[in-house]
Motif scaffolding. Structure first.
Motif, PDB file in Angstrom:
ATOM      1  N   LYS A 238       0.801  -1.215   0.000  1.00  0.00           N
ATOM      2  CA  LYS A 238       0.000   0.000   0.000  1.00  0.00           C
ATOM      3  C   LYS A 238       0.838   1.271   0.000  1.00  0.00           C
ATOM      4  N   THR A 239       1.924   1.285   0.752  1.00  0.00           N
ATOM      5  CA  THR A 239       2.769   2.469   0.821  1.00  0.00           C
ATOM      6  C   THR A 239       4.093   2.087   1.449  1.00  0.00           C
ATOM      7  N   ASP A 273       0.120   6.772  10.193  1.00  0.00           N
ATOM      8  CA  ASP A 273      -0.336   6.257   8.905  1.00  0.00           C
ATOM      9  C   ASP A 273      -1.851   6.103   8.943  1.00  0.00           C
ATOM     10  N   SER A 279      -0.703   6.675   4.023  1.00  0.00           N
ATOM     11  CA  SER A 279       0.296   7.711   3.759  1.00  0.00           C
ATOM     12  C   SER A 279       1.054   7.951   5.046  1.00  0.00           C
TER      13      SER A 279
END
Length: 292
Positions: A238-239, A273, A279
């Motif tokens: 995802k990140t 996050d 993020s």
């Protein structure tokens, strides 16, 4: 929720010789609460050692080190220096009575996992080894496939989890799980497979997310923290966030954000996050002093 980190200390620059060890407790804003002195030592420059795991009841933290005096040379490569399971209880008392006799010889012991009267050690060799607390005759490996080069282990959702480094051992790098907390040989299932271009360190499971500290072995990846989410029985990245030398990670959810704390050789980094909109935003909350 306070934080506990392993700190090594020496009168001069840290080296591969045995270093004195302390468990430092911090608030989540980086204020020191207390330090607990350990009798066991650690290799002063081995970035893979010192994995900390919170017990399922939240009353103790475990790791593993060496029964050697500070300054002893070659402890991780020694076949005779005893490897010791370390348990620090919530009241500050320390139990270093477990010895993994005949295991992890000539290489790093990297940590331990504790639950009740049971303890499992892990490291570069020997796989996941079980012992009763205070014992000296470990039984294992618990992971029946003989997976070695384990980097970190802990209990999540009542099951044993370990991360495996790429390289020797004949198995795929990633996060493996073992159902329950067995004392005898049981099957280790590859839960999250990672690229062979990633060296795996510590990890934490929060709900349906796993955050992994990794070091890329080529120019295509990020050195730092990767977040993977489980959706429809499939894990997807995802990140990620770049943190040089990211070694270990812990965290929890407040319902809106996953709050994470990452250590490398010199800092504690706090990460926020968003659970629904991944993020990661980071800030350094603690910086190590000279020679520690």
């Amino acid at each position: 929720n306070n934080l506990v980190v392993l700190r090594l200390s020496s009168n001069s620059a840290l080296s591969s010789n045995a270093a004195s060890a302390f468990l430092d407790e911090y608030t989540t804003d980086g204020s020191l609460v207390q330090s607990v002195v350990l009798s066991s030592t650690f290799s002063g420059t081995a970035t893979s050692e010192g994995g900390l795991c919170l017990s399922p009841d939240g009353k103790s933290i475990s790791t593993a080190g060496y029964k050697a005096t500070a300054g002893t040379s070659g402890i991780s490569s020694s076949s005779t220096v005893p490897r010791v399971g370390i348990i620090v209880n919530y009241d500050g008392t320390v139990d270093e009575t477990t010895t993994f006799t005949g295991k992890f010889a000539s290489n790093n012991i990297r940590g331990s996992i504790v639950s009740g009267s049971d303890i499992w050690g892990y490291g570069a060799t020997s796989g996941l080894e079980y012992s009763s607390i205070g014992g000296s005759s470990p039984v294992g490996p618990v992971n029946s496939e003989g997976i070695v080069n384990l980097r970190y282990g802990c209990i999540f959702d009542s099951n044993l989890y370990v991360s495996r480094q790429k390289g020797s051992g004949g198995s795929t790098p990633g996060i493996y799980s073992i159902i329950g907390t067995p004392k005898t040989a049981s099957s280790a299932v590859l839960t999250l497979q990672l690229s062979t271009a990633l060296n795996v360190n510590g990890f934490v499971k929060i709900g349906t997310s796993i955050y992994v500290c990794v070091m890329s072995t080529d120019s295509s990846g990020t050195n730092g923290v990767y977040r993977y989410d489980l959706t429809n029985n499939l894990w997807s990245l995802k990140t990620s966030l770049s943190i040089t030398g990211a070694a270990h990670i812990t965290g929890y959810s407040n319902g809106t954000y996953n709050l994470l704390y990452v250590t490398n050789q010199s800092t504690i980094v706090k990460i926020e996050d968003s659970i629904t909109n991944p993020s990661m935003i980071s800030s350094i909350i603690v910086t190590a002093t000279t020679n520690s």
